[in-house]
Structure formats: C-alpha cells, structure tokens
Design a protein around this motif. Structure first.
Motif, short mmCIF file in Angstrom:
data_model
loop_
_atom_site.label_atom_id
_atom_site.label_comp_id
_atom_site.label_asym_id
_atom_site.label_seq_id
_atom_site.Cartn_x
_atom_site.Cartn_y
_atom_site.Cartn_z
N PRO A 23 1.41 -18.22 17.66
CA PRO A 23 1.46 -18.51 19.17
C PRO A 23 2.86 -19.58 20.07
CG PRO A 23 0.14 -18.76 18.93
CD PRO A 23 0.34 -18.95 17.55
N ASP A 24 3.20 -19.00 20.99
CA ASP A 24 4.29 -19.97 21.70
C ASP A 24 3.65 -21.31 21.81
OD1 ASP A 24 6.20 -18.23 22.02
OD2 ASP A 24 5.22 -17.50 24.11
N TYR A 25 2.75 -21.57 22.33
CA TYR A 25 1.72 -22.97 22.62
C TYR A 25 1.60 -23.43 21.03
CZ TYR A 25 -2.80 -19.96 20.55
OH TYR A 25 -3.73 -19.35 20.21
N TYR A 26 1.68 -23.39 20.52
CA TYR A 26 1.82 -23.64 18.68
C TYR A 26 2.32 -25.32 18.70
CZ TYR A 26 2.92 -25.16 13.58
OH TYR A 26 3.19 -26.04 12.24
N GLY A 27 1.44 -26.06 18.50
CA GLY A 27 2.20 -27.87 18.74
C GLY A 27 2.96 -28.58 17.77
N ARG A 28 3.41 -27.56 15.94
CA ARG A 28 4.49 -27.89 15.98
C ARG A 28 4.23 -29.45 15.04
NH1 ARG A 28 7.05 -24.60 19.99
NH2 ARG A 28 8.87 -23.60 19.49
N ASN A 29 2.95 -29.28 14.76
CA ASN A 29 2.50 -30.31 13.55
C ASN A 29 1.42 -29.37 12.71
OD1 ASN A 29 -0.53 -30.68 15.11
ND2 ASN A 29 1.17 -31.39 16.60
N LEU A 30 0.74 -31.10 11.60
CA LEU A 30 0.06 -30.43 10.54
C LEU A 30 -1.04 -30.01 11.66
CD1 LEU A 30 1.08 -32.96 8.74
CD2 LEU A 30 2.24 -30.89 8.53
N ASP A 31 -1.93 -30.55 12.17
CA ASP A 31 -3.01 -30.40 12.81
C ASP A 31 -2.96 -29.16 13.26
OD1 ASP A 31 -4.12 -32.78 12.13
OD2 ASP A 31 -3.81 -33.81 14.11
N ALA A 32 -1.41 -28.36 14.38
CA ALA A 32 -1.67 -27.29 14.51
C ALA A 32 -1.03 -26.51 13.43
CB ALA A 32 0.04 -26.95 15.96
N LEU A 33 -0.66 -26.81 12.86
CA LEU A 33 -0.31 -25.75 11.29
C LEU A 33 -1.40 -25.46 11.08
CD1 LEU A 33 1.84 -24.09 9.15
CD2 LEU A 33 2.10 -26.17 8.13
N TYR A 34 -2.45 -26.26 10.40
CA TYR A 34 -3.46 -25.83 10.34
C TYR A 34 -4.34 -25.32 10.61
CZ TYR A 34 -8.59 -26.65 8.06
OH TYR A 34 -9.49 -26.21 6.91
N ASP A 35 -4.47 -25.56 12.16
CA ASP A 35 -5.34 -24.35 12.81
C ASP A 35 -4.76 -22.43 12.78
OD1 ASP A 35 -6.77 -26.19 13.65
OD2 ASP A 35 -6.01 -27.08 15.70
N CYS A 36 -3.60 -22.86 12.64
CA CYS A 36 -2.75 -21.67 12.98
C CYS A 36 -2.50 -20.67 11.94
CB CYS A 36 -1.49 -21.46 13.13
SG CYS A 36 -0.86 -21.98 14.74
N LEU A 37 -3.28 -21.18 10.35
CA LEU A 37 -2.84 -21.14 9.40
C LEU A 37 -4.70 -20.60 8.73
CD1 LEU A 37 -1.09 -23.55 6.94
CD2 LEU A 37 -0.79 -20.79 7.27
N CYS A 38 -5.38 -21.09 9.68
CA CYS A 38 -7.00 -20.79 8.98
C CYS A 38 -7.32 -19.94 10.43
CB CYS A 38 -8.36 -22.33 9.72
SG CYS A 38 -7.70 -23.33 8.57
N GLU A 39 -6.45 -19.24 10.96
CA GLU A 39 -6.87 -17.98 12.26
C GLU A 39 -6.06 -16.66 11.74
OE1 GLU A 39 -5.69 -19.21 15.86
OE2 GLU A 39 -7.48 -20.73 15.96
N ILE A 40 -5.52 -16.92 10.28
CA ILE A 40 -4.41 -15.36 9.83
C ILE A 40 -4.78 -15.44 8.55
CG2 ILE A 40 -2.15 -16.40 11.43
CD1 ILE A 40 -1.51 -17.11 8.06
#
Length: 77
Positions: A23-40
């Motif tokens: 999503p557009d609000y992706y934070g472009r850091n490792l924490d955000a990457l982890y969070d998004c990966l955990c939802e797909i």
C-alpha cells in the motif's frame, strides 16, 4: 513471484513496494517490510540473493515463519 536481488540493491524499498504491491502508506523500512510481508499470501523466490543485505533476507525469513501463507525461497544459480 520472483524478486531480483540486483534490483533490491539498486532501488531498495521502492522496488519491493511496487513488486509486492504494498500500500501507499508502506514505510520503506525493515519494520514496515516485515509488517506487510506478514499480511500477504505469496510465494517469493529471490534470485541474486548475494546482492541483498542480510537484514533484508532475515526479514523475509522471519516473516515467512510468522505468516503461514508466505513462502520464501532463495534460488541459487
């Protein structure tokens, strides 16, 4: 889905965001990457893994352990 380590190295989180349709609000850091990966729900193959920082690879591995619908594999050769 196949991700290219050379493009991750060159374009970083912008490449990951586009390739994984984050999503557009992706934070472009490792924490955000982890969070998004955990939802797909996705099977990811990483080629040219030697180009990628180990902390990014660890983030993918950790998320795949947390998310049963995420399969992560490093493709050699």
């Amino acid at each position: 889905m196949q991700l290219d380590g050379k493009l991750i190295k060159k374009q970083g989180h912008d490449y990951l965001m586009e390739a994984l349709d984050f999503p557009d609000y992706y934070g472009r850091n490792l924490d955000a990457l982890y969070d998004c990966l955990c939802e797909i729900e996705c099977e990811i193959e990483l080629v040219n893994a030697d180009e990628v920082d180990s902390d990014i690879i660890e983030t993918f591995e950790d998320a795949s352990k947390q998310n049963e619908y995420l399969i992560f594999e490093i493709v050699h050769g």
